[in-house]
Design a protein around this motif. Structure first.
Motif, PDB file in Angstrom:
ATOM      1  N   ASN A  85      -1.839 -16.312  -3.922  1.00 46.32           N
ATOM      2  CA  ASN A  85      -0.525 -15.804  -4.328  1.00 46.32           C
ATOM      3  C   ASN A  85       0.060 -14.702  -3.475  1.00 46.32           C
ATOM      4  OD1 ASN A  85      -0.365 -17.504  -6.518  1.00 46.32           O
ATOM      5  ND2 ASN A  85      -1.460 -16.101  -7.842  1.00 46.32           N
ATOM      6  N   HIS A  86      -0.556 -14.323  -2.388  1.00 45.72           N
ATOM      7  CA  HIS A  86      -0.022 -13.214  -1.604  1.00 45.72           C
ATOM      8  C   HIS A  86       0.437 -13.731  -0.249  1.00 45.72           C
ATOM      9  CE1 HIS A  86       0.394  -9.184   0.033  1.00 45.72           C
ATOM     10  NE2 HIS A  86       0.227  -8.727  -1.187  1.00 45.72           N
ATOM     11  N   PRO A  87       1.576 -13.288   0.225  1.00 43.04           N
ATOM     12  CA  PRO A  87       2.085 -13.781   1.510  1.00 43.04           C
ATOM     13  C   PRO A  87       1.355 -13.197   2.712  1.00 43.04           C
ATOM     14  CG  PRO A  87       3.572 -12.135   0.618  1.00 43.04           C
ATOM     15  CD  PRO A  87       2.520 -12.391  -0.441  1.00 43.04           C
ATOM     16  N   LEU A  88       0.371 -12.355   2.499  1.00 40.31           N
ATOM     17  CA  LEU A  88      -0.383 -11.732   3.578  1.00 40.31           C
ATOM     18  C   LEU A  88      -1.248 -12.768   4.283  1.00 40.31           C
ATOM     19  CD1 LEU A  88      -1.231  -8.982   4.817  1.00 40.31           C
ATOM     20  CD2 LEU A  88      -3.067  -8.952   3.160  1.00 40.31           C
ATOM     21  N   ARG A  89      -1.164 -12.847   5.606  1.00 41.92           N
ATOM     22  CA  ARG A  89      -1.919 -13.813   6.406  1.00 41.92           C
ATOM     23  C   ARG A  89      -2.568 -13.116   7.590  1.00 41.92           C
ATOM     24  NH1 ARG A  89      -1.967 -16.238   2.417  1.00 41.92           N
ATOM     25  NH2 ARG A  89      -0.409 -17.718   1.771  1.00 41.92           N
ATOM     26  N   LEU A  90      -3.531 -13.773   8.192  1.00 39.19           N
ATOM     27  CA  LEU A  90      -4.171 -13.244   9.386  1.00 39.19           C
ATOM     28  C   LEU A  90      -3.135 -13.106  10.498  1.00 39.19           C
ATOM     29  CD1 LEU A  90      -7.520 -15.220   9.528  1.00 39.19           C
ATOM     30  CD2 LEU A  90      -7.113 -12.957   8.615  1.00 39.19           C
ATOM     31  N   GLY A  91      -3.229 -12.020  11.237  1.00 42.80           N
ATOM     32  CA  GLY A  91      -2.298 -11.783  12.330  1.00 42.80           C
ATOM     33  C   GLY A  91      -1.045 -11.038  11.920  1.00 42.80           C
ATOM     34  N   ASP A  92      -0.800 -10.891  10.616  1.00 41.25           N
ATOM     35  CA  ASP A  92       0.381 -10.154  10.168  1.00 41.25           C
ATOM     36  C   ASP A  92       0.226  -8.666  10.489  1.00 41.25           C
ATOM     37  OD1 ASP A  92       1.578 -12.394   9.146  1.00 41.25           O
ATOM     38  OD2 ASP A  92       1.163 -11.941   7.045  1.00 41.25           O
ATOM     39  N   ARG A  93       1.334  -8.043  10.799  1.00 39.02           N
ATOM     40  CA  ARG A  93       1.363  -6.600  10.983  1.00 39.02           C
ATOM     41  C   ARG A  93       1.824  -6.008   9.655  1.00 39.02           C
ATOM     42  NH1 ARG A  93       4.413  -2.540  12.887  1.00 39.02           N
ATOM     43  NH2 ARG A  93       3.334  -1.031  14.175  1.00 39.02           N
ATOM     44  N   ILE A  94       0.993  -5.126   9.087  1.00 34.19           N
ATOM     45  CA  ILE A  94       1.272  -4.604   7.744  1.00 34.19           C
ATOM     46  C   ILE A  94       1.187  -3.079   7.731  1.00 34.19           C
ATOM     47  CG2 ILE A  94       0.374  -6.660   6.597  1.00 34.19           C
ATOM     48  CD1 ILE A  94      -2.123  -4.975   5.878  1.00 34.19           C
ATOM     49  N   ARG A  95       1.737  -2.529   6.656  1.00 34.37           N
ATOM     50  CA  ARG A  95       1.571  -1.110   6.354  1.00 34.37           C
ATOM     51  C   ARG A  95       1.118  -1.019   4.906  1.00 34.37           C
ATOM     52  NH1 ARG A  95       6.570   2.619   6.763  1.00 34.37           N
ATOM     53  NH2 ARG A  95       7.018   1.609   4.805  1.00 34.37           N
ATOM     54  N   VAL A  96       0.001  -0.308   4.701  1.00 31.36           N
ATOM     55  CA  VAL A  96      -0.518  -0.081   3.355  1.00 31.36           C
ATOM     56  C   VAL A  96       0.170   1.154   2.811  1.00 31.36           C
ATOM     57  CG1 VAL A  96      -2.561   0.357   1.976  1.00 31.36           C
ATOM     58  CG2 VAL A  96      -2.737  -1.094   3.988  1.00 31.36           C
ATOM     59  N   MET A  97       0.851   0.987   1.680  1.00 30.61           N
ATOM     60  CA  MET A  97       1.610   2.073   1.076  1.00 30.61           C
ATOM     61  C   MET A  97       0.662   3.003   0.325  1.00 30.61           C
ATOM     62  SD  MET A  97       4.528   1.165   1.960  1.00 30.61           S
ATOM     63  CE  MET A  97       6.073   0.493   1.540  1.00 30.61           C
ATOM     64  N   ASP A  98       0.244   4.056   1.000  1.00 36.32           N
ATOM     65  CA  ASP A  98      -0.663   5.026   0.392  1.00 36.32           C
ATOM     66  C   ASP A  98      -0.162   6.417   0.758  1.00 36.32           C
ATOM     67  OD1 ASP A  98      -2.813   6.070  -0.976  1.00 36.32           O
ATOM     68  OD2 ASP A  98      -4.199   5.862   0.708  1.00 36.32           O
ATOM     69  N   LYS A  99      -0.105   7.313  -0.224  1.00 32.75           N
ATOM     70  CA  LYS A  99       0.433   8.642   0.049  1.00 32.75           C
ATOM     71  C   LYS A  99      -0.520   9.496   0.880  1.00 32.75           C
ATOM     72  CE  LYS A  99      -1.292  10.533  -4.256  1.00 32.75           C
ATOM     73  NZ  LYS A  99      -0.999  11.202  -5.472  1.00 32.75           N
ATOM     74  N   ASP A 100      -1.807   9.178   0.862  1.00 38.59           N
ATOM     75  CA  ASP A 100      -2.775   9.987   1.590  1.00 38.59           C
ATOM     76  C   ASP A 100      -3.035   9.502   3.010  1.00 38.59           C
ATOM     77  OD1 ASP A 100      -3.130  11.578  -0.672  1.00 38.59           O
ATOM     78  OD2 ASP A 100      -4.673  10.232  -1.468  1.00 38.59           O
ATOM     79  N   PHE A 101      -2.864   8.214   3.257  1.00 37.47           N
ATOM     80  CA  PHE A 101      -3.188   7.650   4.563  1.00 37.47           C
ATOM     81  C   PHE A 101      -2.012   6.831   5.088  1.00 37.47           C
ATOM     82  CE2 PHE A 101      -7.210   7.944   2.248  1.00 37.47           C
ATOM     83  CZ  PHE A 101      -7.934   8.742   3.121  1.00 37.47           C
ATOM     84  N   ASP A 102      -1.877   6.806   6.407  1.00 39.15           N
ATOM     85  CA  ASP A 102      -0.874   5.954   7.038  1.00 39.15           C
ATOM     86  C   ASP A 102      -1.621   4.834   7.751  1.00 39.15           C
ATOM     87  OD1 ASP A 102       1.483   4.914   8.035  1.00 39.15           O
ATOM     88  OD2 ASP A 102       1.414   6.155   9.830  1.00 39.15           O
TER      89      ASP A 102
END
Length: 178
Positions: free
Chosen positions: A110-127
């Motif tokens: 159910n998630h559109p995340l695939r290998l090779g995708d460039r992503i950003r994890v939304m976390d207030k402590d880490f970029d």
């Protein structure tokens, strides 16, 4: 000596049940394989789903064969509930294992995340911004923009917001030609 002919119906029902289970398992593997190819999902990620579907079919076959061969339903339900209680205590003790496996299944289907995708994890402590290199049963492997390889548990991928970044393509400047 036990006469095999006295168990003719049990043998027949067992063979029919096993044939149905094998056919359904084959069809579900084909469907998972097709879905994985259409969604361009890595074979290692598909293996997790294959293992879980095999486990489900083995469990159904075990229960079906037990009932065909006349295991008392009350005794069987006590046995199954005892096994589930032991598994439940074990999984509560290792909650992260169960949540990571569940998150991997959710990421697969159910998630559109695939290998090779460039992503950003939304976390207030880490970029954490980078490229997805692999998704296993328990972890997402990612190479950040500054070259670090980080491993994120899949349950955190589900809990945190994920932004899939589009690759910026630079178009040639056509105004210089005029």
């Amino acid at each position: 000596m036990i006469d095999p002919m006295s168990f003719k119906s049990e043998i027949l029902f067992t063979i029919v049940l096993l044939a149905i289970i094998i056919a359904l398992n084959s069809l579900s593997k084909r469907a998972i394989r097709r879905f994985g190819k259409i969604s361009s999902i890595d074979m290692n990620s598909r293996k997790i789903i294959f293992y879980l579907s095999n486990l489900l079919y083995y469990l159904v076959a075990f229960i079906g064969i037990s009932l065909i061969w006349g295991v008392n339903w009350e005794d069987f339900s006590v046995f199954i509930s005892s096994i589930l209680a032991i598994l439940g205590v074990g999984f509560v003790a290792q909650w992260s294992i169960l949540s990571n496996l569940t998150a991997s299944v959710i990421l697969f289907f159910n998630h559109p995340l695939r290998l090779g995708d460039r992503i950003r994890v939304m976390d207030k402590d880490f970029d954490w911004t980078g490229k997805v290199e692999d998704i296993s049963g328990f972890y997402l492997f990612m190479r950040t923009d500054d070259g670090k390889q980080i491993t994120i548990p899949t349950n955190l991928v589900i809990q945190k917001g994920i932004e899939i970044l589009k690759e910026e393509k630079t178009e040639p400047d056509l105004s210089a030609d005029k």
